[in-house]
Scaffold this motif. Structure first.
Motif, PDB file in Angstrom:
ATOM      1  N   GLY A 249      35.054 -14.847  44.923  1.00  0.00           N
ATOM      2  CA  GLY A 249      35.518 -16.231  44.946  1.00  0.00           C
ATOM      3  C   GLY A 249      36.888 -16.368  45.596  1.00  0.00           C
ATOM      4  N   LYS A 250      37.743 -15.356  45.415  1.00  0.00           N
ATOM      5  CA  LYS A 250      39.070 -15.373  46.033  1.00  0.00           C
ATOM      6  C   LYS A 250      39.010 -15.044  47.526  1.00  0.00           C
ATOM      7  N   LEU A 251      38.078 -14.202  47.913  1.00  0.00           N
ATOM      8  CA  LEU A 251      37.983 -13.777  49.310  1.00  0.00           C
ATOM      9  C   LEU A 251      37.260 -14.785  50.193  1.00  0.00           C
ATOM     10  N   LEU A 252      36.355 -15.555  49.612  1.00  0.00           N
ATOM     11  CA  LEU A 252      35.511 -16.465  50.395  1.00  0.00           C
ATOM     12  C   LEU A 252      36.292 -17.395  51.327  1.00  0.00           C
ATOM     13  N   PRO A 253      37.316 -18.114  50.842  1.00  0.00           N
ATOM     14  CA  PRO A 253      38.007 -19.055  51.753  1.00  0.00           C
ATOM     15  C   PRO A 253      38.643 -18.368  52.953  1.00  0.00           C
ATOM     16  N   TRP A 254      39.176 -17.158  52.761  1.00  0.00           N
ATOM     17  CA  TRP A 254      39.842 -16.459  53.858  1.00  0.00           C
ATOM     18  C   TRP A 254      38.848 -15.994  54.913  1.00  0.00           C
ATOM     19  N   PHE A 255      37.739 -15.442  54.463  1.00  0.00           N
ATOM     20  CA  PHE A 255      36.720 -15.023  55.414  1.00  0.00           C
ATOM     21  C   PHE A 255      36.117 -16.230  56.135  1.00  0.00           C
TER      22      PHE A 255
ATOM     23  N   PHE B 127      28.927 -13.190  58.278  1.00  0.00           N
ATOM     24  CA  PHE B 127      28.040 -12.386  57.436  1.00  0.00           C
ATOM     25  C   PHE B 127      28.659 -12.181  56.060  1.00  0.00           C
ATOM     26  N   ALA B 128      29.964 -11.877  56.025  1.00  0.00           N
ATOM     27  CA  ALA B 128      30.640 -11.670  54.745  1.00  0.00           C
ATOM     28  C   ALA B 128      30.592 -12.924  53.890  1.00  0.00           C
ATOM     29  N   VAL B 129      30.823 -14.077  54.518  1.00  0.00           N
ATOM     30  CA  VAL B 129      30.773 -15.348  53.780  1.00  0.00           C
ATOM     31  C   VAL B 129      29.369 -15.588  53.227  1.00  0.00           C
ATOM     32  N   SER B 130      28.365 -15.420  54.068  1.00  0.00           N
ATOM     33  CA  SER B 130      26.982 -15.640  53.627  1.00  0.00           C
ATOM     34  C   SER B 130      26.592 -14.668  52.531  1.00  0.00           C
ATOM     35  N   LEU B 131      26.999 -13.413  52.680  1.00  0.00           N
ATOM     36  CA  LEU B 131      26.665 -12.401  51.679  1.00  0.00           C
ATOM     37  C   LEU B 131      27.332 -12.707  50.344  1.00  0.00           C
ATOM     38  N   MET B 132      28.599 -13.062  50.376  1.00  0.00           N
ATOM     39  CA  MET B 132      29.305 -13.363  49.126  1.00  0.00           C
ATOM     40  C   MET B 132      28.723 -14.587  48.434  1.00  0.00           C
ATOM     41  N   MET B 133      28.339 -15.594  49.198  1.00  0.00           N
ATOM     42  CA  MET B 133      27.742 -16.789  48.594  1.00  0.00           C
ATOM     43  C   MET B 133      26.404 -16.465  47.942  1.00  0.00           C
TER      44      MET B 133
END
Length: 251
Positions: free
Chosen positions: A25-31, A222-228
């Motif tokens: 949740g913390k990493l999502l906005p930055w990526f 990809f990182a955003v989609s994976l984290m979501m």
């Protein structure tokens, strides 16, 4: 206890669905920010400022979609294989969730790579599809993705489905070096790799720099989609736990 001396702390923290949910949740906005800037900037650079190829003209510009998608399709499967190994060895359920969450994204990248390759191949080779070694091995990669997704859907028991998916991911990873080195092992129509760590790029900087920017953007996307997807999977599997019920009650 001896095992924990050489394993980093974050590795064991990843075993906690709650910690994984919080850190993503913390990493999502930055990526998401880097992905947006890279993809928008890379696309404008590729279409408006990169020069046309001296042989292929403007048709080469599809490389800015094709190459990042192809690279990411392979990287996503390697991630699944690593997650599968972790799940089988250390029994981390978060690794199972990562594997399951990455499969549809990797499959979509494989489809994009195959589709853009066909579009690029028509003016270059005069055909939408040839049974080239790299094209065929990429198609096999897509089928492997479908196999992992099918196992997760067909097997009702989550533990059994996770084990079967992990085994298939590990077995199928042998296809990755075949994709990478197919142009060197066999006589194929496909051009050699665009990027090599050990060699200077064959393209001029004004052509490969925007390509590199697009690759970064695709990885961040990809990182955003994976984290979501992973966060949704965590909430679903941990829905009976107190922290998830508390989380949902606040929304």
């Amino acid at each position: 206890m001896a095992e924990k001396k050489w394993m980093p702390r974050w590795f064991y923290q990843l075993a906690s669905p709650r910690w994984c949910y919080q850190i993503t949740g913390k990493l999502l906005p930055w990526f998401a920010l880097v992905a947006g800037l890279s993809l928008i900037g890379g696309t404008l650079w590729a279409l408006m400022f990169a020069p046309a190829d001296y042989q292929q003209g403007n048709s080469f510009r599809i490389i800015y979609l094709h190459v990042p998608a192809a690279i990411l399709a392979q990287s996503a499967y390697m991630l699944m294989a690593v997650a599968g190994a972790i799940a089988l060895i250390w029994k981390m359920k978060v690794a199972d969730m990562v594997l399951k969450s990455a499969a549809p994204i990797g499959a979509s990248m494989a489809v994009l790579a195959l589709a853009t390759g066909a579009i690029w191949g028509k003016p270059t080779w005069g055909s939408w599809w040839v049974w080239d070694a790299r094209l065929t091995s990429m198609l096999i990669l897509f089928f492997l993705y479908l196999g992992v997704m099918a196992l997760n859907s067909a097997i009702e028991n989550e533990s059994t489905a996770a084990q079967a998916s992990a085994v298939l991911s590990l077995v199928g990873v042998v296809n990755i070096p075949i994709i990478k080195y197919s142009v060197e092992w066999w006589n194929t129509l496909h051009q050699p790799a665009t990027f090599k760590l050990t060699e200077k790029p064959a393209m001029p900087a004004e052509m490969w720099v925007p390509l590199l920017v697009m690759v970064v953007g695709f990885y961040c996307l990809f990182a955003v989609s994976l984290m979501m997807r992973l966060r949704n999977e965590i909430v679903w599997r941990e829905r009976r736990t107190g922290w998830v019920r508390e989380l949902l009650s606040k929304q």
